[in-house]
Design a protein around this motif. Structure first.
Motif, PDB file in Angstrom:
ATOM      1  N   LEU A 104       0.833  -1.198   0.000  1.00 16.21           N
ATOM      2  CA  LEU A 104       0.000   0.000   0.000  1.00 16.21           C
ATOM      3  C   LEU A 104       0.873   1.256   0.000  1.00 16.21           C
ATOM      4  O   LEU A 104       0.572   2.238  -0.686  1.00 16.21           O
ATOM      5  N   PHE A 105       1.958   1.226   0.747  1.00 19.39           N
ATOM      6  CA  PHE A 105       2.903   2.346   0.762  1.00 19.39           C
ATOM      7  C   PHE A 105       3.511   2.550  -0.627  1.00 19.39           C
ATOM      8  O   PHE A 105       3.582   3.666  -1.132  1.00 19.39           O
ATOM      9  N   LYS A 106       3.915   1.467  -1.238  1.00 22.31           N
ATOM     10  CA  LYS A 106       4.494   1.516  -2.579  1.00 22.31           C
ATOM     11  C   LYS A 106       3.484   2.086  -3.585  1.00 22.31           C
ATOM     12  O   LYS A 106       3.834   2.850  -4.481  1.00 22.31           O
ATOM     13  N   ALA A 107       2.224   1.723  -3.413  1.00 21.71           N
ATOM     14  CA  ALA A 107       1.169   2.202  -4.308  1.00 21.71           C
ATOM     15  C   ALA A 107       1.027   3.719  -4.259  1.00 21.71           C
ATOM     16  O   ALA A 107       0.654   4.347  -5.261  1.00 21.71           O
ATOM     17  N   LEU A 108       1.334   4.327  -3.128  1.00 20.24           N
ATOM     18  CA  LEU A 108       1.256   5.782  -3.026  1.00 20.24           C
ATOM     19  C   LEU A 108       2.160   6.464  -4.039  1.00 20.24           C
ATOM     20  O   LEU A 108       1.848   7.538  -4.551  1.00 20.24           O
ATOM     21  N   PHE A 109       3.271   5.828  -4.355  1.00 21.25           N
ATOM     22  CA  PHE A 109       4.247   6.424  -5.268  1.00 21.25           C
ATOM     23  C   PHE A 109       4.083   5.950  -6.708  1.00 21.25           C
ATOM     24  O   PHE A 109       4.387   6.678  -7.632  1.00 21.25           O
ATOM     25  N   GLU A 110       3.612   4.720  -6.874  1.00 24.06           N
ATOM     26  CA  GLU A 110       3.612   4.123  -8.211  1.00 24.06           C
ATOM     27  C   GLU A 110       2.274   4.150  -8.938  1.00 24.06           C
ATOM     28  O   GLU A 110       2.238   3.847 -10.126  1.00 24.06           O
ATOM     29  N   THR A 111       1.199   4.480  -8.260  1.00 25.01           N
ATOM     30  CA  THR A 111      -0.108   4.356  -8.919  1.00 25.01           C
ATOM     31  C   THR A 111      -0.848   5.676  -9.123  1.00 25.01           C
ATOM     32  O   THR A 111      -1.856   5.708  -9.827  1.00 25.01           O
ATOM     33  N   LYS A 112      -0.373   6.742  -8.541  1.00 17.29           N
ATOM     34  CA  LYS A 112      -1.130   8.003  -8.540  1.00 17.29           C
ATOM     35  C   LYS A 112      -1.526   8.462  -9.938  1.00 17.29           C
ATOM     36  O   LYS A 112      -2.681   8.805 -10.181  1.00 17.29           O
ATOM     37  N   ASN A 113      -0.599   8.476 -10.863  1.00 17.10           N
ATOM     38  CA  ASN A 113      -0.870   9.013 -12.191  1.00 17.10           C
ATOM     39  C   ASN A 113      -1.481   8.001 -13.154  1.00 17.10           C
ATOM     40  O   ASN A 113      -2.144   8.390 -14.112  1.00 17.10           O
ATOM     41  N   THR A 114      -1.273   6.731 -12.911  1.00 18.93           N
ATOM     42  CA  THR A 114      -1.710   5.714 -13.863  1.00 18.93           C
ATOM     43  C   THR A 114      -2.934   4.927 -13.408  1.00 18.93           C
ATOM     44  O   THR A 114      -3.776   4.571 -14.232  1.00 18.93           O
ATOM     45  N   TYR A 115      -3.008   4.646 -12.119  1.00 15.12           N
ATOM     46  CA  TYR A 115      -4.083   3.814 -11.578  1.00 15.12           C
ATOM     47  C   TYR A 115      -4.754   4.560 -10.415  1.00 15.12           C
ATOM     48  O   TYR A 115      -4.544   4.234  -9.249  1.00 15.12           O
ATOM     49  N   SER A 116      -5.549   5.551 -10.738  1.00 11.05           N
ATOM     50  CA  SER A 116      -6.082   6.454  -9.709  1.00 11.05           C
ATOM     51  C   SER A 116      -6.983   5.753  -8.694  1.00 11.05           C
ATOM     52  O   SER A 116      -6.962   6.103  -7.509  1.00 11.05           O
ATOM     53  N   ASN A 117      -7.773   4.778  -9.105  1.00  8.08           N
ATOM     54  CA  ASN A 117      -8.619   4.065  -8.140  1.00  8.08           C
ATOM     55  C   ASN A 117      -7.776   3.272  -7.150  1.00  8.08           C
ATOM     56  O   ASN A 117      -8.095   3.210  -5.961  1.00  8.08           O
ATOM     57  N   ALA A 118      -6.712   2.665  -7.625  1.00  8.01           N
ATOM     58  CA  ALA A 118      -5.806   1.932  -6.747  1.00  8.01           C
ATOM     59  C   ALA A 118      -5.130   2.906  -5.773  1.00  8.01           C
ATOM     60  O   ALA A 118      -5.020   2.622  -4.568  1.00  8.01           O
ATOM     61  N   TYR A 119      -4.721   4.037  -6.288  1.00  5.11           N
ATOM     62  CA  TYR A 119      -4.105   5.070  -5.450  1.00  5.11           C
ATOM     63  C   TYR A 119      -5.063   5.498  -4.338  1.00  5.11           C
ATOM     64  O   TYR A 119      -4.669   5.626  -3.178  1.00  5.11           O
ATOM     65  N   GLN A 120      -6.328   5.689  -4.680  1.00  2.71           N
ATOM     66  CA  GLN A 120      -7.322   6.103  -3.683  1.00  2.71           C
ATOM     67  C   GLN A 120      -7.509   5.033  -2.606  1.00  2.71           C
ATOM     68  O   GLN A 120      -7.758   5.355  -1.443  1.00  2.71           O
ATOM     69  N   THR A 121      -7.376   3.770  -2.971  1.00  5.82           N
ATOM     70  CA  THR A 121      -7.459   2.690  -1.988  1.00  5.82           C
ATOM     71  C   THR A 121      -6.336   2.830  -0.965  1.00  5.82           C
ATOM     72  O   THR A 121      -6.564   2.702   0.242  1.00  5.82           O
ATOM     73  N   ALA A 122      -5.135   3.112  -1.432  1.00  2.95           N
ATOM     74  CA  ALA A 122      -3.995   3.305  -0.526  1.00  2.95           C
ATOM     75  C   ALA A 122      -4.209   4.532   0.356  1.00  2.95           C
ATOM     76  O   ALA A 122      -3.918   4.499   1.559  1.00  2.95           O
ATOM     77  N   ILE A 123      -4.727   5.599  -0.219  1.00  2.00           N
ATOM     78  CA  ILE A 123      -4.988   6.823   0.545  1.00  2.00           C
ATOM     79  C   ILE A 123      -6.059   6.565   1.615  1.00  2.00           C
ATOM     80  O   ILE A 123      -5.919   7.015   2.764  1.00  2.00           O
TER      81      ILE A 123
END
Length: 184
Positions: A104-123
């Motif tokens: 989830l921490f990694k997703a904060l950096f790697e998904t924001k611009n490409t996978y916004s729904n995944a990023y929101q899950t981490a947030i």
């Protein structure tokens, strides 16, 4: 949001991908590698998950649910531990690079611009965790601020970064201990 329900076969694919994403990142692991290592067909993959973006979101949702269950077990069901011990367990659960929070921490950096729904899950998990930390800190000191809970989350994430850079983590662990000591 309704609970996520996956078949045993789909869950096997998710578990394999969680491991792959944790070690290689979201952008370096493609659908072809996932299906090869999960031993399923591409058609089966798309039947279950529709797209890589949705699949990543599902992986993070699964990881988020697992982690929330662990946190709840620590803070609500561990009656024999003090609040300090519970916070210590939360700290080590979240700073373990092989543990569930790392993805989830990694997703904060790697998904924001490409996978916004995944990023929101981490947030959303991060926000939930901050609230749980705040609830625990209030047992130690009734006038603690929400900012203090955010600070503890930053100490946790700073420890992860230090562990990734192979620098001395003892200093960060001391910061955690110092933080808890000044609240008492």
């Amino acid at each position: 949001m309704s609970p996520l329900v996956l078949s045993t076969r789909a869950l096997k694919v998710v578990n394999k991908a969680i491991d792959l994403f944790r070690h290689h990142g979201f952008h370096l692991v493609g659908v072809d590698r996932i299906i090869k290592e999960s031993e399923i067909t591409k058609m089966t993959f798309y039947h279950y998950f529709q797209s890589k973006a949705r699949f990543i979101e599902i992986c993070l949702l699964v990881q988020k649910e697992r982690l929330q269950d662990k946190v709840i077990a620590i803070v609500e069901y561990d009656q024999d531990s003090s609040v300090r011990d519970k916070l210590n367990k939360l700290y080590y659960l979240h700073t373990d690079l092989e543990g569930p929070y790392y993805l989830l921490f990694k997703a904060l950096f790697e998904t924001k611009n490409t996978y916004s729904n995944a990023y929101q899950t981490a947030i959303r998990y991060r926000t939930w965790l901050t609230n749980e930390i705040y609830s625990q800190l209030r047992f130690i000191k009734s006038d603690v601020s929400f900012h203090d809970a955010k600070l503890l989350l930053h100490i946790i994430e700073g420890t992860i970064i230090q562990r990734l850079s192979n620098t001395d983590v003892d200093e960060r662990d001391k910061q955690f201990e110092y933080f808890i000591a000044i609240l008492s």
